[in-house]
Design an enzyme around this catalytic site. Sequence first.
Site, PDB file in Angstrom:
ATOM      1  N   TYR A  36       0.664   3.321   4.654  1.00 17.93           N
ATOM      2  CA  TYR A  36       1.998   4.257   5.233  1.00 17.93           C
ATOM      3  C   TYR A  36       1.719   3.887   6.756  1.00 17.93           C
ATOM      4  CZ  TYR A  36      -0.571   8.743   4.900  1.00 17.93           C
ATOM      5  OH  TYR A  36      -1.459  10.086   5.168  1.00 17.93           O
ATOM      6  N   GLU A  37       2.842   4.308   7.542  1.00 16.07           N
ATOM      7  CA  GLU A  37       2.832   4.155   9.058  1.00 16.07           C
ATOM      8  C   GLU A  37       2.634   2.507   9.233  1.00 16.07           C
ATOM      9  OE1 GLU A  37       4.636   7.224  10.384  1.00 16.07           O
ATOM     10  OE2 GLU A  37       4.045   5.658  11.440  1.00 16.07           O
TER      11      GLU A  37
END
Lengths: 598, 598
Positions: A442-443
């Site tokens: 994620y990110e």
Amino acid sequence: MAYKVPVRELRFVLEELAGMPALRALPGGEEIGPEVVEAILAENARLLEQAVAPLNREGDTHPPVWRDGRVQASPGFRQALRLFAEAGWQGLPHPVELGGQGLPKLMATPCMESLNSACLAFSLCPLLTDGAIEVLLTAGSAEQQQRFIPPMIAGTWTGTMNLTEPQAGSDLSLVRTRAEPQPDGSYRLFGQKIFITYGEHDMAENIVHLVLARLPDAPEGIKGLSLFVVPKFLVNEDGTLGARNDVWCASLEHKLGIKASPTAVLIYGDGKGEAGPGAVGQLVGQPNRGLEIMFIMMNAARFAVGLQGIALAERAYRQAADFARERIQSRAVEGSPGPVAIIHHPDVRRMLMTMRALTEASRAVAYVAAGAHDFARRHPDADMRARNQAFYEYMVPIVKGFSTEIAVEVASLGVQVHGGMGFIEETGAAQHYRDARILPIYEGTTAIQANDLVGRKTLRDGGALVGAIVARMRGTLAELEADAELAALRAQLAQAIDDYEAVVHFIVQHAGRQVREVFAGSVPYLMLAGLVHGGWQMARAALVCRTHIGKGIVDDFYPAKLATAQFYCAHLLPRAHALRLEILQGGASALSLPAEAF
Amino acid sequence: MAYKVPVRELRFVLEELAGMPALRALPGGEEIGPEVVEAILAENARLLEQAVAPLNREGDTHPPVWRDGRVQASPGFRQALRLFAEAGWQGLPHPVELGGQGLPKLMATPCMESLNSACLAFSLCPLLTDGAIEVLLTAGSAEQQQRFIPPMIAGTWTGTMNLTEPQAGSDLSLVRTRAEPQPDGSYRLFGQKIFITYGEHDMAENIVHLVLARLPDAPEGIKGLSLFVVPKFLVNEDGTLGARNDVWCASLEHKLGIKASPTAVLIYGDGKGEAGPGAVGQLVGQPNRGLEIMFIMMNAARFAVGLQGIALAERAYRQAADFARERIQSRAVEGSPGPVAIIHHPDVRRMLMTMRALTEASRAVAYVAAGAHDFARRHPDADMRARNQAFYEYMVPIVKGFSTEIAVEVASLGVQVHGGMGFIEETGAAQHYRDARILPIYEGTTAIQANDLVGRKTLRDGGALVGAIVARMRGTLAELEADAELAALRAQLAQAIDDYEAVVHFIVQHAGRQVREVFAGSVPYLMLAGLVHGGWQMARAALVCRTHIGKGIVDDFYPAKLATAQFYCAHLLPRAHALRLEILQGGASALSLPAEAF
């Protein structure tokens, strides 16, 4: 196992590696005096150890419950958020005039790290709220800042980022959510967002969604995305809450880890809102500039996820080391009267040292980057500001990518140290292994970070910035020359720096004509850069420790740090050489198999 | 995703690398003619794809249920075991006179691998049953063999191994379960065993427990352990089932993965049995020789767990490759009109190639070892038998350790290829990541394998056997010289062989005086050995493919295998060099930190 914040280590990295004394000497630095730093770390540790760390397993076994669009958070989470925000921790790095403490990023960094260690799934709520605050500080109007930020700092409201849609994950150009302009200047949003962390819950009175969507006349692709602030409950002029907005949680995901963090599917404009159909929002910043704003925020978010990697590695290490000291099993390989604690066995020792060294090195790398972030804002000299900003921006994908990849490795080793007990959920080691796995995703996945590192951060200036960094690394090599005790470490670091330089040279030379081959080596390059930067910081730490030990200062911390630095350079830096070979000789063979042959 | 057995690959490894033609030429080899091998692989694939593969996710989401000492298996498991055994697969490698097929291990190997791929948690039941059969074949009396083996081959009974106790995991010297001799020559067992795979379930009419316990006068430590066969239901003279024995499942573990496999706590001698207090058992083999018998069986079990690693890697790879071809996201790095399938992105390609190459290399290594096992039994020449047996025994810890460590890496990459979807349980990639994590732990952790590799397999003959293996590897280098197309691969392999030789030399030189330092490098040595053996087999595969391609044979398989071999040597063999450096320069620093400083 009970979690203890490694306060001594945090203080060492802040004060002796990451430039806290120099930052303190700059204008505004009086607020981070040595006693203040110590007090903040101690107070933060007290809260986290008592009020947050116990939530980690509790939340894993009692994840949030969705019912008819409402989400009940894990037990204790609501109260913990209140305690956390009321004590001022949510506002630590944010402006004083909006209710924050205005402290530098370097001071916020250990506090964030330890929050993540205490309970990763909980920490995502303050982290996303931080992100929303950053976005509004960057691009929101004064009115938007005044309306939304103080309650988020107070912890009565929380924030979210709404980017992903089913067809638009890493590739946001495919976002379809649409925003229809209204006569009063507001907008009504319609669409579906997925993977929205803390997208719905009952821990706060309101939730401030920041949403990427398209205006009716927007161009295709990423240049047609605008950013909107869409509160769960509309906010009246006086700041009180009004009608329930038309944004609804359709379901929560069933995830491998960070189970206590509700990952929501959000439907905008389902028609059930109290203010009519379409989720009412306001434009943030200029139309069609949404992704640019998000990118500014994303640097902060990516750094923050890098810290999560370090934090998770720290907790997994701590748990494994405590277990290894207590678990009695098998005689010593050199002979012993009876079975010994497994920490005595050489391979357990090697695993624990690997976990410890990777954690400490990635921490030092991240904190030095945080210091550069602050110097880029606080230093009176413009050239120093620019240089520090460039260094920080170069380091962000490394902090994100490297720290999260090593977190997976460290958590996996943590399970292995526990043996069969590690596979039993009650032990807790398995949770770290599950939780860690989201971090390189994620990110921005590690590949996304590596694309950024190769494209924007290395090729754009033809490798000039990396060249300057390599020169500074070689300055450390020169310092090491004076100390015969550190000769082996110096030679190992020198080799790794050569490897780093050779790879950057290769990338710059070949990116023009062999772009696919170069990008096939992008993640290995990121990992190599992380390893070498880690070695550099561990070498700097070794120099500091040798100086203190030479002065006769008696503190067990210094020989331990020195031993860890020596292990890092002897055991882990050789990976850099393998990565160099892989990159230089590997691009073509990675790409030669046709897609249909897989 | 539906699972497909990679039949073409299995046939290639059997026929072109692992010596099936030579085995076929030996006495008794007529039963494994080329058409028979093909038919067996095809029939095995049909059963597994249809009847077993669908159980994988079903079992993960519906694990066995414990209630009042009884365990209800996951849905469909009982029927699948019946289908599996009735079709003769349980008896594949076992003696014809006891109901088996008497086929060589090499023929059983791909069948076992694919069973593991289809459903790892299910496969443990046949695997443990195999282990129990092996133990009884090795050390059981003719009567014990006749009584217990045919029903296990028929699948109406299953088998278990009862070694571990709470205080005795890797270290079996700490086993406390006691066996009291009875006037009729039987024994009554009392004690607690944990981590007993398929220790209780409702899939079969009876369960045959093989249990390590101590006789009243037994010496302390491992030389006081005896082995007992203890059926869940006592067996009458005519083979029918009698009284419920005094062995009870107190609970099941809540595990990270392989959730459908019931991991039982078993209580022996709780007093509730229909035949009075104490679990009735018979001694297997000589008193106090239980661990020796178990060790013979353990080679088979360790090899089998190594196959599980390959199998899990294969399934994780297959799932990721299928996903990567379907998922459309982001433009190509070299430019493209719109977003492309992610398999086009260089880093996704690198990850898939890494998964594929590690899987294929570890498979080739294992199958070559299985072939050696058979030559050690079937070859008419005693010297050839001895040499093959020594080679097989050397390879067992490598097959177990390397294949299972790479399974964790491959499964983790599989999640990464899926991006955010990989973290959602419904996708299935996460299950592989969870399931894989037990493999480097059970049947002896990687460190236990590495101790065996260093101690018994390398030091005992002063490195002579490894020297002979290295000479054979250099024979392959000589063959590679003739082909300019393989020059790079040859150079990469040559370097890795040098690294291997240097490490073995170091171990032999230093084990006497620096035993702890040497053992701190034991797992890196095992991983290095696995990498180099994998490179050797992939180089042999490349030679075969080049020959076929040179002859004008049109088969997409050969260029794909060749590309995978080239990738393996360019991308993965460099790790061997890093491991060499780590071992040679690393021992002291791994051990210098005192235990209390962790």
